[in-house]
Scaffold this motif. Structure first.
Motif, short mmCIF file in Angstrom:
data_model
loop_
_atom_site.label_atom_id
_atom_site.label_comp_id
_atom_site.label_asym_id
_atom_site.label_seq_id
_atom_site.Cartn_x
_atom_site.Cartn_y
_atom_site.Cartn_z
N GLY A 47 60.22 55.57 31.21
CA GLY A 47 59.10 55.83 30.31
C GLY A 47 58.20 54.63 30.13
O GLY A 47 57.01 54.77 29.82
N GLY A 48 58.76 53.43 30.30
CA GLY A 48 57.97 52.22 30.15
C GLY A 48 56.85 52.12 31.17
O GLY A 48 55.81 51.51 30.89
N TRP A 49 57.04 52.73 32.36
CA TRP A 49 55.97 52.71 33.36
C TRP A 49 54.72 53.41 32.86
O TRP A 49 53.60 53.09 33.27
N PHE A 50 54.90 54.38 31.95
CA PHE A 50 53.74 55.08 31.39
C PHE A 50 52.85 54.10 30.62
O PHE A 50 51.62 54.22 30.62
N PHE A 51 53.47 53.11 29.95
CA PHE A 51 52.73 52.18 29.12
C PHE A 51 52.26 50.94 29.88
O PHE A 51 51.53 50.13 29.33
N VAL A 52 52.71 50.78 31.12
CA VAL A 52 52.35 49.58 31.87
C VAL A 52 50.85 49.48 32.06
O VAL A 52 50.24 48.43 31.85
N ALA A 53 50.22 50.60 32.46
CA ALA A 53 48.78 50.57 32.72
C ALA A 53 48.00 50.18 31.46
O ALA A 53 47.09 49.35 31.51
N ALA A 54 48.38 50.78 30.32
CA ALA A 54 47.67 50.48 29.08
C ALA A 54 48.00 49.08 28.57
O ALA A 54 47.14 48.40 28.00
N SER A 55 49.25 48.63 28.76
CA SER A 55 49.65 47.33 28.22
C SER A 55 49.07 46.17 29.01
O SER A 55 49.07 45.03 28.53
N GLU A 56 48.60 46.43 30.22
CA GLU A 56 48.03 45.36 31.03
C GLU A 56 46.52 45.22 30.85
O GLU A 56 45.89 44.35 31.46
N ALA A 57 45.93 46.07 30.02
CA ALA A 57 44.52 45.96 29.64
C ALA A 57 44.47 45.82 28.13
O ALA A 57 44.65 46.79 27.40
N ILE A 58 44.25 44.60 27.65
CA ILE A 58 44.39 44.28 26.23
C ILE A 58 43.04 43.90 25.65
O ILE A 58 42.27 43.15 26.25
N SER A 59 42.74 44.45 24.46
CA SER A 59 41.50 44.14 23.78
C SER A 59 41.79 43.20 22.61
O SER A 59 42.64 43.48 21.77
N VAL A 60 41.08 42.06 22.58
CA VAL A 60 41.24 41.10 21.50
C VAL A 60 39.92 40.36 21.32
O VAL A 60 39.26 39.99 22.29
N LEU A 61 39.54 40.15 20.07
CA LEU A 61 38.30 39.44 19.75
C LEU A 61 37.11 40.09 20.47
O LEU A 61 36.23 39.42 21.00
N ASN A 62 37.09 41.43 20.48
CA ASN A 62 36.02 42.20 21.12
C ASN A 62 35.87 41.88 22.61
O ASN A 62 34.79 41.97 23.18
N GLN A 63 36.94 41.48 23.24
CA GLN A 63 36.93 41.14 24.65
C GLN A 63 38.10 41.82 25.34
O GLN A 63 39.22 41.83 24.83
N GLU A 64 37.83 42.42 26.50
CA GLU A 64 38.88 43.07 27.27
C GLU A 64 39.49 42.08 28.25
O GLU A 64 38.77 41.38 28.97
N TYR A 65 40.82 41.99 28.26
CA TYR A 65 41.53 41.12 29.18
C TYR A 65 42.48 41.98 30.02
O TYR A 65 43.25 42.78 29.47
N THR A 66 42.44 41.80 31.31
CA THR A 66 43.27 42.57 32.23
C THR A 66 44.28 41.65 32.90
O THR A 66 43.89 40.74 33.64
N LEU A 67 45.54 41.88 32.62
CA LEU A 67 46.60 41.09 33.24
C LEU A 67 46.88 41.61 34.64
O LEU A 67 46.80 42.81 34.89
N PRO A 68 47.23 40.74 35.57
CA PRO A 68 47.56 41.22 36.92
C PRO A 68 48.84 42.04 36.89
O PRO A 68 49.85 41.63 36.33
N GLY A 69 48.79 43.20 37.49
CA GLY A 69 49.95 44.09 37.52
C GLY A 69 49.59 45.37 38.25
O GLY A 69 48.41 45.66 38.51
N ILE A 70 50.57 46.15 38.55
CA ILE A 70 50.32 47.37 39.30
C ILE A 70 49.60 48.41 38.45
O ILE A 70 48.81 49.22 38.96
N GLY A 71 49.82 48.38 37.12
CA GLY A 71 49.11 49.30 36.24
C GLY A 71 47.62 49.00 36.21
O GLY A 71 46.78 49.90 36.31
N SER A 72 47.26 47.72 36.06
CA SER A 72 45.84 47.34 36.06
C SER A 72 45.22 47.56 37.44
O SER A 72 44.04 47.87 37.56
#
Length: 575
Positions: A201-226
């Motif tokens: 089930g964690g794979w479902f959240f990988v895509a969303a967890s690798e694209a993080i919004s903070v301080l009105n800025q989107e950050y995309t971590l390297p990963g298969i979900g992103s």
């Protein structure tokens, strides 16, 4: 003259081919972790931009490694949380009255919606490093894994066989000895299968967890979900195909190298008086069994392990040594109830003030009606999942040969990110004119139904072989076999699967009741779509009301239905 060692001398040689394979495998694993982990230690100062994901397929092994490492770190913390939280809830009646309803709420709340709030704290923990964003991503995956595992462990502790519980009390086992020799072994099979489900089930959240919004800025971590998200945005079908193939390979490798050895190892914890008819097999587990190095390390660590056990045993007295003052316990219960009523009163007063000053009473009745519609979808999902997957789970659990064949299949199906299928399902609904009011049930099932299947497998595997053989000897077949053997044997595990599937379905309703394909958006009437639409426009009062109403539905359903089924499992349907 040069002489060669005799066969007897060769057998006495401290290392063999199995040891060479173990050493090489360990070195390769450490090298991969070092190579992949180095990418998390780079400098990062918000609002700097993390390098964009490169869609070149040659980067996929590295991206897959980054995502898989996050998954295993989250699994480690989920296991620690499960053992601590589940043990306290199962062994303290007062703590249970707070911790289990809290667990009900936590599994129903879409934690990703609050990730933008917590990520600031994670970044503050690791200033100037990308580790803050990595920790936030791992936290999101952790929230998708831990609740199911905790429910499983808690329920296993509450249904420990009475004769084993009495034996532990008779031998005056300390709480630590009881935990290591009775509690954890009796819960291992169920916990392992639920961990597999949680990891998938964690794979479902990988895509969303690798694209993080903070301080009105989107950050995309390297990963298969992103990577997949970038491929969808770029409409790059070849890149998407390579990514899906990579996910499939990763799932198979993790199953062969991690889960199958654990399943083979866990067979020794089956509670039965006769040996298993056919134990699960794993070539990795056989390799570790043949190697001498693990046994040598185990012997070398034995004195340290025994010393730690002695210290912890002295610090944790047996249960029977605690004298219970009935009057004092009753006074404590009354004080606890008073404090609980005060807290509930404060929350009710705050809720009324919030409703009257923001959304109004009418909006509450609206969300309640929408909640009933989503509840109907959840109920239909649970009924169909039970009818379809429970017999399949029992068949897999009873037949090791079938388990070896189908376990990778069900593991793959449960692990494959269901949200990647949503666009294709939406297109199917549009082409076939299927109403999203019913189609959303199918989308919810893609992520929630596996909890029932995996718990049915675990429950069936926990039924002792001697009981199965006895049922065969006396000619139990068909419905009689289910009524006398299978249902009592798997009931506790099924309840755990049902409560976690229910919570997962409520959570999945937020992304299942409103879906889009191109310029076409399909919206079902329900509480999930209400929360999703409020989140899109940033309407925090309605987001709060929607999540609060969903939590009330989940907690109310758990108290009225699932708690009673848990009590039935503890008092009647357990071995």
């Amino acid at each position: 003259m040069k002489t060669f060692p005799s066969p007897e001398a060769l057998r006495r040689f401290p290392f063999g081919l199995a040891d060479v394979a173990v050493i090489l495998g360990t070195l390769v694993l450490l090298a991969l972790i070092a190579r992949i982990g180095a990418g998390t230690l780079v400098s990062f100062y918000p609002p700097d931009v993390v390098p964009a994901v490169d869609l070149n397929p040659r980067n996929l092994p590295y991206y897959a490694g980054r995502s898989t490492l996050r998954m295993f770190i989250a699994l480690f913390f989920s296991t620690v949380f499960t053992l601590v939280y589940g043990y306290i809830a199962a062994n303290s009646r007062r703590a249970e009255r707070v911790m289990i309803p809290l667990l009900d709420i936590l599994q129903s709340v879409p934690v990703l919606g609050f990730l933008s709030i917590t990520v600031t704290g994670f970044i503050a923990l690791f200033p100037g490093s990308l580790l803050g964003l990595e920790a936030a991503s791992i936290f999101a995956i952790f929230t998708s894994q831990v609740w199911n595992m905790t429910f499983s462990f808690y329920q296993s502790l509450r249904t420990v066989p009475k004769e084993l519980d009495e034996a532990a009390t008779l031998y005056q086992l300390s709480r630590w000895q009881r935990f290591t020799k009775l509690d954890v072994p009796s819960a291992t099979i169920g916990l392992l299968w639920n961990a597999m489900m949680s990891f998938g089930g964690g794979w479902f959240f990988v895509a969303a967890s690798e694209a993080i919004s903070v301080l009105n800025q989107e950050y995309t971590l390297p990963g298969i979900g992103s990577y997949v998200a970038a491929a969808i945005v770029a409409e790059n079908l070849p890149a998407l195909g390579w990514a899906l193939l990579t996910i499939a390979i990763v799932i198979v490798l993790v199953d062969q190298l991690f889960w199958r050895p654990l399943i083979a190892w866990s067979d020794k914890f089956r509670m039965e008086q006769s040996a298993s008819a056919e134990a699960p097999e794993s070539w990795v587990y056989d390799l570790l069994q043949a190697a001498r190095i693990p046994r040598m390390l185990g012997k070398a660590l034995t004195p340290t392990r025994e010393a730690v056990n002695r210290v912890l045993s002295r610090l944790t007295l047996p249960k029977s040594t605690f004298k219970v003052d009935v009057d004092q316990e009753q006074r404590g219960d009354r004080l606890y109830n008073v404090i609980l009523l005060i807290i509930i009163g404060i929350l009710v007063a705050w809720a009324l003030h919030f409703i009257l000053t923001t959304v109004g009473i009418g909006e509450v009745f609206k969300t309640f009606w929408l909640g009933l519609l989503t509840l109907l979808r959840v109920t239909v999902l649970l009924l169909f999942a039970t009818v379809i997957w429970t017999p399949i789970g029992v068949a897999i659990g009873f037949n090791p040969k079938l388990a070896r064949t189908l376990q990778p299949v069900v593991q793959f199906l449960a692990s494959f990110p269901a949200n990647f299928i949503f666009p294709f399902a939406t297109l199917f609904f549009i082409r076939t004119n299927i109403s999203i009011e019913w189609g959303s049930i199918l989308l919810m099932a893609l992520g929630a139904q596996w909890y029932i299947l995996f718990n049915s497998i675990a429950g069936a595997q926990s039924i002792p072989t001697d009981l199965r053989e006895m049922a065969d000897d006396i000619g139990l077949k068909g419905w009689q076999r289910w009524r006398k053997l299978i249902i009592p044997g798997i009931f506790s595990a099924w309840v755990t699967g049902g409560v976690t599937a229910s919570g997962g379905a409520w959570n999945a309703s937020i992304v299942s009741e409103i879906v889009a394909w191109g310029q076409t958006t399909l919206v079902a009437t329900g509480l999930g779509a209400y929360i999703a639409e409020a989140t899109t426009v940033g309407d925090w009062p309605r987001i709060t009301l929607g999540i609060g109403m969903m939590s009330l539905f989940v907690v109310g359903l758990n108290r009225l239905l699932w708690r009673r089924l848990y009590q039935l499992a503890e008092t009647k349907y357990h071995l």
